[in-house]
Design an enzyme around this catalytic site. Structure first.
Site, PDB file in Angstrom:
ATOM      1  N   LEU A 382      42.027  17.628  36.717  1.00 44.34           N
ATOM      2  CA  LEU A 382      40.977  17.533  35.704  1.00 44.34           C
ATOM      3  C   LEU A 382      40.983  18.717  34.735  1.00 44.34           C
ATOM      4  O   LEU A 382      40.646  18.578  33.566  1.00 44.34           O
ATOM      5  CB  LEU A 382      39.655  17.434  36.469  1.00 44.34           C
ATOM      6  CG  LEU A 382      38.294  17.548  35.843  1.00 44.34           C
ATOM      7  CD1 LEU A 382      37.307  16.783  36.719  1.00 44.34           C
ATOM      8  CD2 LEU A 382      37.809  18.983  35.740  1.00 44.34           C
ATOM      9  N   HIS A 386      44.983  21.503  28.189  1.00 44.57           N
ATOM     10  CA  HIS A 386      45.949  22.014  27.215  1.00 44.57           C
ATOM     11  C   HIS A 386      45.652  21.678  25.759  1.00 44.57           C
ATOM     12  O   HIS A 386      46.139  22.373  24.865  1.00 44.57           O
ATOM     13  CB  HIS A 386      47.364  21.625  27.640  1.00 44.57           C
ATOM     14  CG  HIS A 386      47.770  22.280  28.930  1.00 44.57           C
ATOM     15  ND1 HIS A 386      47.471  21.720  30.161  1.00 44.57           N
ATOM     16  CD2 HIS A 386      48.359  23.469  29.181  1.00 44.57           C
ATOM     17  CE1 HIS A 386      47.888  22.548  31.112  1.00 44.57           C
ATOM     18  NE2 HIS A 386      48.433  23.614  30.550  1.00 44.57           N
ATOM     19  N   GLY A 524      33.608  17.248  36.596  1.00 43.09           N
ATOM     20  CA  GLY A 524      33.973  18.671  36.611  1.00 43.09           C
ATOM     21  C   GLY A 524      32.844  19.566  37.079  1.00 43.09           C
ATOM     22  O   GLY A 524      33.064  20.503  37.850  1.00 43.09           O
ATOM     23  N   SER A 528      32.835  22.599  39.932  1.00 44.48           N
ATOM     24  CA  SER A 528      32.656  23.929  39.406  1.00 44.48           C
ATOM     25  C   SER A 528      31.464  24.639  40.069  1.00 44.48           C
ATOM     26  O   SER A 528      31.606  25.730  40.624  1.00 44.48           O
ATOM     27  CB  SER A 528      32.479  23.816  37.893  1.00 44.48           C
ATOM     28  OG  SER A 528      31.959  24.990  37.370  1.00 44.48           O
TER      29      SER A 528
HETATM   30  C1  HEM Z   1      50.112  27.932  25.515  1.00 48.38           C
HETATM   31  C2  HEM Z   1      49.364  27.903  26.550  1.00 48.38           C
HETATM   32  C3  HEM Z   1      49.750  27.302  27.874  1.00 48.38           C
HETATM   33  C4  HEM Z   1      50.984  27.095  28.424  1.00 48.38           C
HETATM   34  C5  HEM Z   1      52.350  27.425  27.847  1.00 48.38           C
HETATM   35  C6  HEM Z   1      50.758  26.474  29.704  1.00 48.38           C
HETATM   36  C7  HEM Z   1      51.774  26.110  30.567  1.00 48.38           C
HETATM   37  C8  HEM Z   1      51.562  25.591  31.820  1.00 48.38           C
HETATM   38  C9  HEM Z   1      52.613  25.278  32.752  1.00 48.38           C
HETATM   39  C10 HEM Z   1      54.115  25.445  32.494  1.00 48.38           C
HETATM   40  C11 HEM Z   1      52.030  24.820  33.877  1.00 48.38           C
HETATM   41  C12 HEM Z   1      52.729  24.349  35.154  1.00 48.38           C
HETATM   42  C13 HEM Z   1      53.047  22.890  34.991  1.00 48.38           C
HETATM   43  C14 HEM Z   1      53.603  22.270  36.224  1.00 48.38           C
HETATM   44  O1  HEM Z   1      54.501  22.822  36.841  1.00 48.38           O
HETATM   45  O2  HEM Z   1      53.130  21.186  36.580  1.00 48.38           O
HETATM   46  C15 HEM Z   1      50.603  24.829  33.650  1.00 48.38           C
HETATM   47  C16 HEM Z   1      49.664  24.437  34.568  1.00 48.38           C
HETATM   48  C17 HEM Z   1      48.296  24.449  34.358  1.00 48.38           C
HETATM   49  N1  HEM Z   1      47.648  24.811  33.201  1.00 48.38           N
HETATM   50 FE1  HEM Z   1      48.523  25.501  31.532  1.00 48.38          FE
HETATM   51  N2  HEM Z   1      49.415  26.314  29.899  1.00 48.38           N
HETATM   52  C18 HEM Z   1      48.772  26.813  28.809  1.00 48.38           C
HETATM   53  C19 HEM Z   1      47.404  26.844  28.604  1.00 48.38           C
HETATM   54  C20 HEM Z   1      46.449  26.393  29.487  1.00 48.38           C
HETATM   55  C21 HEM Z   1      45.030  26.442  29.247  1.00 48.38           C
HETATM   56  C22 HEM Z   1      44.329  27.005  28.010  1.00 48.38           C
HETATM   57  C23 HEM Z   1      44.429  25.913  30.329  1.00 48.38           C
HETATM   58  C24 HEM Z   1      42.924  25.779  30.455  1.00 48.38           C
HETATM   59  C25 HEM Z   1      42.253  25.605  31.529  1.00 48.38           C
HETATM   60  C26 HEM Z   1      45.475  25.528  31.280  1.00 48.38           C
HETATM   61  C27 HEM Z   1      45.294  24.951  32.522  1.00 48.38           C
HETATM   62  C28 HEM Z   1      46.295  24.677  33.421  1.00 48.38           C
HETATM   63  C29 HEM Z   1      46.062  24.209  34.771  1.00 48.38           C
HETATM   64  C30 HEM Z   1      44.721  23.950  35.437  1.00 48.38           C
HETATM   65  C31 HEM Z   1      47.316  24.082  35.364  1.00 48.38           C
HETATM   66  C32 HEM Z   1      47.621  23.684  36.808  1.00 48.38           C
HETATM   67  C33 HEM Z   1      47.811  24.966  37.562  1.00 48.38           C
HETATM   68  C34 HEM Z   1      48.244  24.766  38.957  1.00 48.38           C
HETATM   69  O3  HEM Z   1      47.948  23.719  39.522  1.00 48.38           O
HETATM   70  O4  HEM Z   1      48.895  25.679  39.496  1.00 48.38           O
HETATM   71  N3  HEM Z   1      46.681  25.840  30.710  1.00 48.38           N
HETATM   72  N4  HEM Z   1      50.352  25.281  32.389  1.00 48.38           N
END
Ligand code: HEM
Ligand SMILES: *[C@@H]1O[C@H](CO)[C@@H](O)[C@H](O)[C@H]1NC(C)=O
Ligand SMILES: *[C@@H]1O[C@H](CO)[C@@H](O)[C@H](O)[C@H]1NC(C)=O
Ligand SMILES: *[C@@H]1O[C@H](CO)[C@@H](O)[C@H](O)[C@H]1NC(C)=O
Ligand SMILES: *[C@@H]1O[C@H](CO)[C@@H](O)[C@H](O)[C@H]1NC(C)=O
Length: 600
Positions: A382, A386, A524, A528
């Site tokens: 949830l 992005h 959510g 939270s």
């Molecule tokens: C340019 C900014 C960002 C980049 C490049 C980025 C990149 C990534 C990447 C590469 C993953 C791992 C994907 C995977 O292996 O499945 C990820 C996971 C995630 N991202 Fe982002 N992200 C960005 C911004 C954000 C923002 C602003 C949020 C806001 C809450 C967010 C929330 C999450 C969440 C919740 C996960 C899952 C994490 C987990 O389960 O370990 N991301 N993101």
């Protein structure tokens, strides 16, 4: 085709996740009656013979074969309970009413109600996980799993989502390409800024640390909540590397007389950077992926300074304390400050409520609230917000592309905290709901989210609607007000009951003038608030001055704000908030040709 699409993506993901970037599908022939999700109102489906099942309706307030017949008191409660949309409308309108309520005992009464009603939707102890669709000791005991609010769709169902929909799901690439990828940037009508977006990412990555190396559906963050593991590391060895081991403080480096996280040369911990970046240029931070974005480096710097500032105050109060007690007590204060800022500013902003929210654990001391929390897979899915990310980053007159911004180790120290806070607070973030708003740089993350949910057999969006006391949608046109989205989904899924969870959250029609649709908020908020108030510091044994080093420390927790987090740790005080300033918002709305939202 898929392999070539995933190639460069895998490189980034491998870096962050140490995963193997592979999916697999399991199918078989036998039909299982639980595939119909026959048991309503939280009833438990138990299979007996091939085609015989039973619903366990114990304490659901309903009875009958499928737990559909309400008991008398359930009927009464149901009659008295206003629908979520009505409640939301009241909570976001009638300024005069809330001006009165905010300053009377009614504020406490309503806040208590919000907390109990929301957190009652989340079970403690936790129930299922991705391996166990029934209660089990392993599922309770093994903290490496994310828990699940609803069990996985059984393996042997006729369609991927049970019995509804087509036998083959639309390709995730197609969903992302046609419905999620940004065409032109659409700002959040609530005015959320990048300070908000990076806070969201920074804060949540202490408890979302998917650990694909152990298997899909696992987490590396065993604290399962607000443990500040993103500041101190998720294990003792890492914590010890990051600590100065003097006066309770964390290691740091000084650049132009200002405090920043130490380099990996000084605090040898593993950080995820692309190959070739020397350890002298890598910042050592609790969370290993926080080198990714200067926005995360900024928050790491702020909390580092705050921790060390709090240590100075504690040491002055308790000259007799050793390093360990100063450190442990400062950590509690940091956790308390975090929870206060999240409830009173972050959630306040996100909700748009006119009820002034309050972080006051004593509100729950006479209720049956259970302390404890387990992070669920659904919460992690949830929170993939992005769409918040803009197309480029405007800092102090410069415009940085993603290529210049990601993994750039010099941005934080080059501009410094004040300029970055000012810049991020003035730049508007994207609207999360409503579709077509994920920048191409991060669409691969949405793709992975969908693939993960398929591998882990997450139940349909409508089943989650029901689980969170919302009416299931009856059609795609009711679900989305954008005809193109509704038609495409109809074509992809064929049946609204087969719509998947994450696409459902991202594509549902947004509430007027709001960042999300109804489901994101109604699903959510329970996760939270349960996570925030379920923290041990909120329990009666812990919530007292001595836990925080006496009155001085307790006062810090009880008066924490985002502005203080910044301005008590900088020389000058920049504009700092979770929303863009009103002038900026109007300017952006004009230049985007949008009508001002009807919240005004
Ligand atoms: C340019 C900014 C960002 C980049 C490049 C980025 C990149 C990534 C990447 C590469 C993953 C791992 C994907 C995977 O292996 O499945 C990820 C996971 C995630 N991202 Fe982002 N992200 C960005 C911004 C954000 C923002 C602003 C949020 C806001 C809450 C967010 C929330 C999450 C969440 C919740 C996960 C899952 C994490 C987990 O389960 O370990 N991301 N993101
Ligand atoms: C219970 O659900 C099953 C499967 O959806 C359905 O076939 C059956 O008719 C339902 N029973 C009642 C009493 O509604
Ligand atoms: C009540 O709280 C809301 C939200 O914090 C705020 O917008 C409003 O101005 C408050 N009214 C008073 C009188 O405090
Ligand atoms: C949790 O389960 C996983 C998968 O079965 C296993 O590898 C791990 O060792 C378990 N953890 C504990 C603490 O038993
Ligand atoms: C890193 O950021 C700076 C601004 O601080 C910029 O001038 C530089 O081009 C960026 N580095 C890369 C490799 O893009």
């Amino acid at each position: 085709m898929r392999a070539s699409f995933l190639g460069p993506v895998c490189a980034l993901i491998l870096l962050l996740r140490e995963s193997d970037c592979q999916g697999d599908d399991v199918t078989s022939r036998t039909v299982n009656p639980c595939c119909h999700f026959p048991c309503q109102h939280w009833g438990v489906c138990v299979r007996y013979t091939e085609d015989k099942y039973e619903c366990d309706c114990t304490r659901t307030g309903y009875y009958g074969e499928n737990c559909t017949v309400p008991e008398f008191w359930t009927r009464v409660k149901h009659f008295l309970r206003p629908p979520p949309d009505v409640l939301h409308y009241i909570l976001t309108h009638f300024h005069w009413l809330w001006d009165v309520i905010n300053s009377t005992f009614l504020r406490d009464v309503l806040m208590r109600l919000v907390l109990t009603v929301r957190s009652n939707l989340i079970p403690t102890p936790p129930t299922f996980n991705s391996k166990y669709g029934y209660l089990s000791w392993e599922s309770y005991y093994n903290l490496s799993y994310y828990t699940r609010i609803l069990p996985p769709v059984p393996e042997d169902c006729p369609t991927p989502l049970g019995v509804k929909g087509k036998t083959k799901l639309p390709a995730a690439e197609l969903l992302v390409e046609k419905l999620l990828k940004r065409k032109t940037f659409r700002p959040d009508p609530q005015g959320s800024n990048l300070m908000f977006a990076f806070f969201a990412q920074h804060f949540t990555h202490q408890f979302f640390k998917t650990y694909n190396r152990m298997g899909v559906g696992f987490t590396k963050a065993l604290g399962h909540g607000v443990d500040a593991g993103h500041i101190y590391g998720d294990n003792l060895e890492r914590q010890l590397s990051l600590r100065l081991l003097k006066d309770g403080k964390l290691k740091y480096q000084l650049i132009n007389g200002e405090m920043y996280p130490p380099t990996v040369a000084d605090a040898p911990v593993k950080m995820s950077y692309p190959p070739g970046i020397p350890v002298e240029d890598q910042m050592a931070i609790g969370q290993e992926v926080f080198g990714l974005l200067p926005g995360l480096g900024l928050y790491a710097t702020l909390w580092l300074r705050e921790h060390n500032r709090v240590c100075d105050i504690l040491k002055a109060e308790h000259p007799a304390w050793d390093d360990e007690q100063l450190f442990q007590t400062a950590r509690f204060i940091i956790i308390g400050e975090t929870i206060r800022i999240v409830i009173e500013e972050y959630v306040q902003h996100l909700s748009g409520y006119l009820l002034q929210l309050k972080f006051d654990p004593t509100l729950l001391f006479n209720s049956h609230f259970q302390y404890g929390n387990r992070i669920s897979l659904e919460f992690s899915q949830l929170y993939h917000w992005h769409p918040l990310m803009p197309d480029s980053f405007h800092i102090s007159g410069d415009e940085l592309s993603y290529q210049q911004f990601l993994f750039n180790t010099s941005v934080v120290t080059r501009y410094g905290v004040e300029k970055l806070v000012e810049a991020f607070s003035r730049q508007v973030a994207g609207q999360v709901g409503g579709g077509h708003n994920i920048n191409a740089v991060v669409t691969h993350v949405a793709l992975r989210t969908i693939e993960e949910s398929r591998q882990l057999r997450v139940q349909p969006f409508n089943e989650y609607r029901k689980r969170f006391n919302l009416k299931p949608y009856e059609s795609f046109t009711q679900f989305a007000d954008n005809k193109e989205i509704a038609d495409t989904l109809e074509e992809f899924y064929g049946d609204i009951d087969a719509l998947e969870f994450y696409p459902g959250l991202m594509l549902e029609k947004t509430r007027p003038g709001a960042i999300f649709g109804e489901s994101m908020v109604e699903m959510g908020a329970p996760f939270s608030l349960k996570g925030l108030l379920g923290n041990p510091i909120c329990s009666p044994e812990y919530w007292k001055p001595s836990t925080f080093g006496g009155k001085v420390g307790f006062d810090i927790v009880n008066s924490a704000t985002l502005k203080k987090l910044v301005c008590l740790n900088t020389r000058t005080c920049p504009y700092v908030a979770f929303r863009v300033p009103p002038e900026e918002k109007q300017r952006q709305e004009k230049s985007d040709g949008n009508m001002p939202s009807d919240e005004l």
